[in-house]
Enzyme design. Structure first.
Site, PDB file in Angstrom:
ATOM      1  N   GLY B  35       0.790  -1.223   0.000  1.00 29.34           N
ATOM      2  CA  GLY B  35       0.000   0.000   0.000  1.00 29.34           C
ATOM      3  C   GLY B  35       0.821   1.270   0.000  1.00 29.34           C
ATOM      4  O   GLY B  35       0.289   2.356  -0.196  1.00 29.34           O
ATOM      5  N   CYS B 244     -27.004 -10.535 -16.020  1.00 23.13           N
ATOM      6  CA  CYS B 244     -26.470 -10.249 -17.357  1.00 23.13           C
ATOM      7  C   CYS B 244     -27.469 -10.751 -18.392  1.00 23.13           C
ATOM      8  O   CYS B 244     -27.928 -11.895 -18.324  1.00 23.13           O
ATOM      9  CB  CYS B 244     -25.119 -10.926 -17.549  1.00 23.13           C
ATOM     10  SG  CYS B 244     -24.494 -10.781 -19.248  1.00 23.13           S
ATOM     11  N   CYS B 247     -25.479 -13.735 -20.504  1.00 24.90           N
ATOM     12  CA  CYS B 247     -25.055 -15.007 -19.915  1.00 24.90           C
ATOM     13  C   CYS B 247     -25.802 -15.333 -18.630  1.00 24.90           C
ATOM     14  O   CYS B 247     -25.584 -16.382 -18.029  1.00 24.90           O
ATOM     15  CB  CYS B 247     -23.547 -15.018 -19.669  1.00 24.90           C
ATOM     16  SG  CYS B 247     -23.051 -14.109 -18.190  1.00 24.90           S
ATOM     17  N   CYS B 269     -22.312  -8.252 -18.925  1.00 20.99           N
ATOM     18  CA  CYS B 269     -21.075  -8.288 -18.145  1.00 20.99           C
ATOM     19  C   CYS B 269     -20.048  -7.334 -18.754  1.00 20.99           C
ATOM     20  O   CYS B 269     -19.833  -7.334 -19.962  1.00 20.99           O
ATOM     21  CB  CYS B 269     -20.460  -9.687 -18.173  1.00 20.99           C
ATOM     22  SG  CYS B 269     -21.406 -10.942 -17.321  1.00 20.99           S
ATOM     23  N   CYS B 275     -18.057 -13.367 -19.572  1.00 23.43           N
ATOM     24  CA  CYS B 275     -19.365 -13.532 -20.207  1.00 23.43           C
ATOM     25  C   CYS B 275     -19.298 -14.612 -21.298  1.00 23.43           C
ATOM     26  O   CYS B 275     -20.142 -15.506 -21.356  1.00 23.43           O
ATOM     27  CB  CYS B 275     -19.798 -12.190 -20.804  1.00 23.43           C
ATOM     28  SG  CYS B 275     -21.559 -12.045 -21.108  1.00 23.43           S
TER      29      CYS B 275
END
Ligand SMILES: Nc1ncnc2c1ncn2[C@@H]1O[C@H](COP(=O)(O)OP(=O)(O)OP(=O)(O)O)[C@@H](O)[C@H]1O
Ligand SMILES: [Mg+2]
Lengths: 268, 294
Positions: B35, B244, B247, B269, B275
């Site tokens: 970080g 979605c 899909c 997606c 997808c």
């Protein structure tokens, strides 16, 4: 006239809150402040007066840890016992700066975040010490706006939209919200209209009394000093040339320079 | 353009070995201090800054000839940005390319984390425009550095406070700040906050490169990452309330697509590989076209 006197500290504490020993700061060859020593007791208001360039701001910055002095000690009675804050590691000093200490700048722009709402300004110190409940932060901020006489409806306004006096009151709220024990103020009423100054002084007097704050306040204005300070230090060329109870210093100045300072102000 | 071996006019992966070593040192430091933003001497790349030069340099420093590279932009492999970066490395490093998350050893991304869970050994490289999460409220670099050094992060919550005060909720939807291993506050780059939960405890190495701002930071595998919030306004990754339309996936990040000039819309997606993989496996959505159903 009597109730215009500063209050006396409520109870005699065990020892001083701050002990300053031989504090000096030079800017190259020029003296900023030299060999300053004094004690400050809990709940006590100490005024620092003196002409422009006498070292008031330098001394205050050294005390508050914004400047590193060349020599001397600033021993603060922390919750864990007395500590020389000059020798402290910076993280610890910064923590002190957002818990037990507060600093009110002359110019509110130096002490506020102008792009952040009034509520966010007041809440910042709370969040800095770990407050994580939005509702509670907001409630405390609302309470503090009230205590400095800012309408709670202004909580989401930015300080830019506030008058100079309101900005200064907001800065005070932002500083006092974490319940500090020692507050540094550099000309907190400078740059304000006389009537606005008077209101701010009344407010400060009330807060200092209610919270039992110890305050070190730098001011040009002897009327401000008389109203707020229990004791006065008079500075000239970086040195303290007179130190005593406010009334004694102002009514019966010993040093020739203080006599001049007092008389010149009284003539204004 | 798609030569199997790298173009001999360039050093492997474009950057010279000296530069790659310098970048690797910054990456290693970033991994050692999760970080923390490590400064590095960003190089000119043959593409404009907005095109992810930070990510490209990090990828260049990571690539080995055996790598299989995937590049996505907002989840898609076929946008101009993704295609040109992929071609760049195919040409200068001769590495294999793939669109399959599961097959890739290095994935460079702009604005998304793939839906398919990553695995140990994979490297995810983020393109970062502004690495400093405190920049919004504190323009002074000296001051933000000090805040990081002292973990003085009250200001970060001020930003979230301001959000709630103004919008009634934490309105930050992208680049939602996180706290890493209880220490550094980090900007996860402009991924949707939906992706934030994937940052933490991830088996892959996650590397962040900011070219213009000359910073690299990192999340080593299985790092603890927490999205900042308030007790009474807890972090909410805000899943879409649709599936979605192609899909049928119910847990993926969706893009809204306008399908005709009558304003008809569908939700698909944003991760095109995810997808397609689902559709290939027989999953179908509300608007699955007949030719896909075959
Ligand atoms: N940053 C600096 N660099 C060099 N000299 C400085 C600096 N700040 C202050 N000084 C000098 O130190 C001395 C004390 O200045 P200081 O600002 O402390 O005075 P002051 O009493 O606060 O004055 P004022 O009433 O005008 O605010 C002056 O001679 C000043 O010129
Ligand atoms: Mg001054």
């Amino acid at each position: 006239m009597k109730d215009m006197q500063p209050h006396t500290p409520a109870h005699a504490p065990d020892g001083p809150l701050l002990r300053v020993e031989g504090l000096s700061k030079h800017y190259g060859a020029r003296i900023g402040c030299a060999d300053v020593s004094f004690d400050l007791w809990p709940g006590e208001v100490l005024g620092i007066v003196g002409e422009s360039g006498s070292g008031k701001s330098t001394l205050l910055s050294c005390l508050a840890g914004h400047l590193t002095p060349d020599a001397g000690q600033v021993i603060f009675e922390t919750r864990g016992g007395p500590r020389d804050t000059v020798q402290m590691a910076e993280p610890e000093r910064r923590l002190l700066g957002r818990t037990d200490w507060a600093f009110v700048h002359q110019n509110p722009r130096d002490g506020l975040r102008m792009g952040v709402s009034a509520g966010g300004n007041v809440g910042e110190r709370l969040m800095a010490v770990g407050a994580r409940n939005y509702g509670a932060i907001r409630e405390t901020a609302t309470d503090w706006l009230g205590r400095v006489e800012i309408d709670a409806a202004r909580i989401d306004d930015r300080p830019r939209q506030f008058s100079g006096g309101m900005q200064q009151r907001l800065q005070i709220a932002r500083n006092l919200v974490t319940g500090p024990r020692l507050v540094f103020m550099d000309e907190p009423t400078g740059g304000l209209d006389v009537s606005v100054q008077a209101r701010l002084l009344d407010l400060l007097r009330g807060l200092v009394r209610d919270m039992g704050l110890a305050v070190i306040i730098v001011t040009h204005d002897l009327a401000v000093a008389r109203l707020l300070a229990h004791r006065l230090m008079v500075m000239k060329d970086g040195r303290v040339i007179e130190h005593g109870l406010t009334d004694q210093v102002l009514d019966d100045p010993q040093a020739a320079y203080t006599q001049l300072l007092v008389s010149s102000v009284l003539q204004v | 353009m798609n030569a199997p071996h790298h173009d001999p006019d360039y050093n492997f992966a474009y950057l010279d070995e000296q530069t790659k070593r310098m970048i690797r040192r910054a990456i290693l430091k970033g991994i050692a201090v999760p970080g923390y933003q490590v400064p590095f001497a960003s190089r000119e790349m043959p593409m404009p800054y907005g095109w992810g030069t930070g990510g490209v340099q990090v990828t260049a420093a990571c690539l080995v000839p055996e790598d299989r590279l995937k590049v996505i932009d907002q989840g898609a492999d076929d946008t101009t940005n993704a295609v040109s970066i992929r071609r760049f490395f195919q040409r200068t490093a001769g590495v294999a390319a793939t669109e399959k998350t599961t097959e890739a050893s290095v994935i460079q991304t702009r604005h998304r984390i793939p839906e398919t869970p990553l695995t140990e050994g994979q490297i995810l490289v983020y393109q970062v425009p502004i690495p400093e999460p405190l920049r919004f409220l504190e323009p002074r670099e000296s001051e933000t550095r000090r805040m990081h050094a002292l973990a003085d992060y009250g200001l970060m919550h001020v930003k979230l406070y301001e959000d709630i005060a103004r919008h009634g909720a934490i309105a930050t939807a992208y680049a939602y700040p996180v706290e890493v291993e209880g220490r550094y506050v980090m900007d996860p780059s402009p991924i949707p906050k939906f992706d934030n939960p994937k940052l933490g405890d991830n088996p892959a190495i996650q590397l962040f490169g900011a070219g213009r701002e000359q910073r690299i930071y990192a999340l080593p595998p299985y790092t603890a990452v927490r999205s900042l919030d308030f007790e009474d306004y807890p972090f909410d990754p805000s899943k879409a309330d649709h599936d979605c339309d192609l899909c049928g996936a119910s847990g993926s990040y969706l893009d809204e697509v306008i399908t005709d000039d009558q304003g008809s819309r569908m939700f698909v997606c944003s991760d095109t590989d995810y997808c397609e993989t689902r559709r290939d496996a027989g999953h179908r959505g509300r608007f699955s076209p007949p030719e896909v159903q075959a």
